[in-house]
Every structure is written in C-alpha cells, then in structure tokens.
Design an enzyme around this catalytic site. Structure first.
Site, PDB file in Angstrom:
ATOM      1  N   HIS A  60      -3.098   7.421   6.668  1.00  0.00           N
ATOM      2  CA  HIS A  60      -2.113   8.327   6.059  1.00  0.00           C
ATOM      3  C   HIS A  60      -2.784   9.590   5.523  1.00  0.00           C
ATOM      4  CE1 HIS A  60       1.872   6.583   6.049  1.00  0.00           C
ATOM      5  NE2 HIS A  60       1.433   5.406   5.632  1.00  0.00           N
TER       6      HIS A  60
ATOM      7  N   CYS B  67       5.658   0.035   7.160  1.00  0.00           N
ATOM      8  CA  CYS B  67       5.273   1.213   6.386  1.00  0.00           C
ATOM      9  C   CYS B  67       6.489   1.658   5.582  1.00  0.00           C
ATOM     10  CB  CYS B  67       4.841   2.327   7.352  1.00  0.00           C
ATOM     11  SG  CYS B  67       4.390   3.862   6.513  1.00  0.00           S
ATOM     12  N   LEU B  68       6.289   1.974   4.312  1.00  0.00           N
ATOM     13  CA  LEU B  68       7.422   2.371   3.462  1.00  0.00           C
ATOM     14  C   LEU B  68       8.072   3.673   3.952  1.00  0.00           C
ATOM     15  CD1 LEU B  68       6.032   1.463  -0.089  1.00  0.00           C
ATOM     16  CD2 LEU B  68       7.833   0.274   1.174  1.00  0.00           C
TER      17      LEU B  68
ATOM     18  N   GLN C 210       2.952  10.002   1.177  1.00  0.00           N
ATOM     19  CA  GLN C 210       4.254   9.327   1.258  1.00  0.00           C
ATOM     20  C   GLN C 210       5.158   9.660   0.069  1.00  0.00           C
ATOM     21  OE1 GLN C 210       2.349   5.273   2.145  1.00  0.00           O
ATOM     22  NE2 GLN C 210       4.269   5.213   3.278  1.00  0.00           N
TER      23      GLN C 210
ATOM     24  N   HIS D   5      -4.649   1.389   7.368  1.00  0.00           N
ATOM     25  CA  HIS D   5      -3.321   2.007   7.407  1.00  0.00           C
ATOM     26  C   HIS D   5      -3.227   3.134   6.368  1.00  0.00           C
ATOM     27  CE1 HIS D   5       1.221   1.635   7.916  1.00  0.00           C
ATOM     28  NE2 HIS D   5       1.116   2.382   6.826  1.00  0.00           N
ATOM     29  N   GLU D   6      -3.693   2.859   5.138  1.00  0.00           N
ATOM     30  CA  GLU D   6      -3.566   3.867   4.069  1.00  0.00           C
ATOM     31  C   GLU D   6      -4.519   5.046   4.299  1.00  0.00           C
ATOM     32  OE1 GLU D   6      -0.978   3.601   2.432  1.00  0.00           O
ATOM     33  OE2 GLU D   6      -0.631   1.512   2.928  1.00  0.00           O
TER      34      GLU D   6
ATOM     35  N   GLY E 103       0.837  -1.192   0.000  1.00  0.00           N
ATOM     36  CA  GLY E 103       0.000   0.000   0.000  1.00  0.00           C
ATOM     37  C   GLY E 103       0.872   1.243   0.000  1.00  0.00           C
TER      38      GLY E 103
HETATM   39 ZN   LIG Z   1       2.348   3.595   5.719  1.00  0.00          ZN
END
Ligand SMILES: [Zn+2]
Length: 169
Positions: free
Chosen positions: A138, A92-93, A50, A134-135, A45
């Site tokens: 963000h 998480c990236l 991000q 999670h997304e 995701g």
């Molecule tokens: Zn994330």
C-alpha cells in the site's frame, strides 16, 4: 476518532506514500485513529493511504484488538529479506467484499521505525508475513488486485463495477 476508509479507485491508493519525518503528537494521534478505524472495520492491517494520508505508515494487529502485544506500528518500513511462497486468500478494507488468493513470500524480515522514530527489525511468517507484504505494498501504491492473476483481477473488477452501478460501493 474513526477515519473514513477510501475505496478503490481513489487515486491516493495508487500513489507511493511520502516518508514520515516528524515523530510528533500529530503522528501519534494518526496512529491511534488508524488502530480505531481498523478495529471498527474488522481488519488486521491498515495503511495510511487507505485513510487518504499519503505517508509511509501502517498499523497491524492480527488479534483484532484482543492482545495489546500484537499491535504493530510500522513507519517507513522496508522488506529486507523474503523467502518461500504462499498462496492464500486476502481481503482489503479498500475493497469491501473482494477476497482472492494472492501469491506472497511465506517469510519476510522488515526494518521500520516506531512511533518515536526508533529503528527496529522484525520477522513474520504465514499470515503475519502476508499482512506485512500487503500493507507495505500500500505504501508503494501497489494494490492486491494487481498481485492477482489476470483472470481473478478481471472478475474482481467486474464485481466492483457491478457494485458501483448498484450504488453499493
Ligand atoms: Zn489493503
């Protein structure tokens, strides 16, 4: 085109994204670039903040590029129903090497727009439910470390500081 993924504590990650209002070629290009960037980072995701774009847009693909039917584009998404509880490890990236357990709903229903602006509804369970939460977090400027217990958050922040001072972050 592979975009640069910003890391915590980049301020854009903590700002709520602006609603998407233009469903044009620029948006389609951003979506395509976000998929490419997510695959390159081996994530499932990725949210627009991000890649330093403060907009309410996220992409998800649990198959990591193996199954085109798993590709999900969520524009201006909202969770309209949630139930149950799960407690599983997340990454998480924007937090490389940080993985911790986070409490999430086990099931969610989401309402969102697609790339053409058309509204749709979908359900997710288990991993998909977690990824959706999670997304969408963000897009509200909410990061997963703030969903962790205080103990785990402090351990993660200490690990990040150590990596920052070693030039590894
Ligand atoms: Zn994330």
């Amino acid at each position: 085109m592979i975009l640069t993924i910003v890391k915590y504590p980049e301020p854009v990650l903590s700002q709520p994204g602006e609603p998407v209002t233009e469903f044009d070629a620029g948006l389609r290009k951003l979506v395509a670039d976000m998929f490419e960037t997510m695959y390159a980072g081996q994530g499932i995701g990725l949210a627009a903040p991000q890649v330093a774009v403060s907009k309410r847009l996220a992409v998800i693909d649990l198959s990591m590029g193996k199954d085109p039917e798993d590709k999900l584009v969520l524009i201006n998404p909202e969770i309209i129903f949630h139930e149950g509880r799960q407690y599983e490890e997340e990454g998480c990236l924007s937090f490389p090497e940080i993985r911790e357990k986070v409490v999430r709903s086990s099931k969610v229903s989401v309402r969102a727009q697609d790339e053409t602006g058309k509204w749709f509804e979908m359900d997710g369970e288990d991993l998909l439910s977690r990824c959706l939460q999670h997304e969408i977090d963000h897009l509200d400027g909410m990061l997963f470390i703030f969903r962790m217990s205080a103990l785990k958050r402090n351990l993660s922040l200490r690990k990040i500081r150590k990596m920052q001072s070693a030039g590894e972050w």
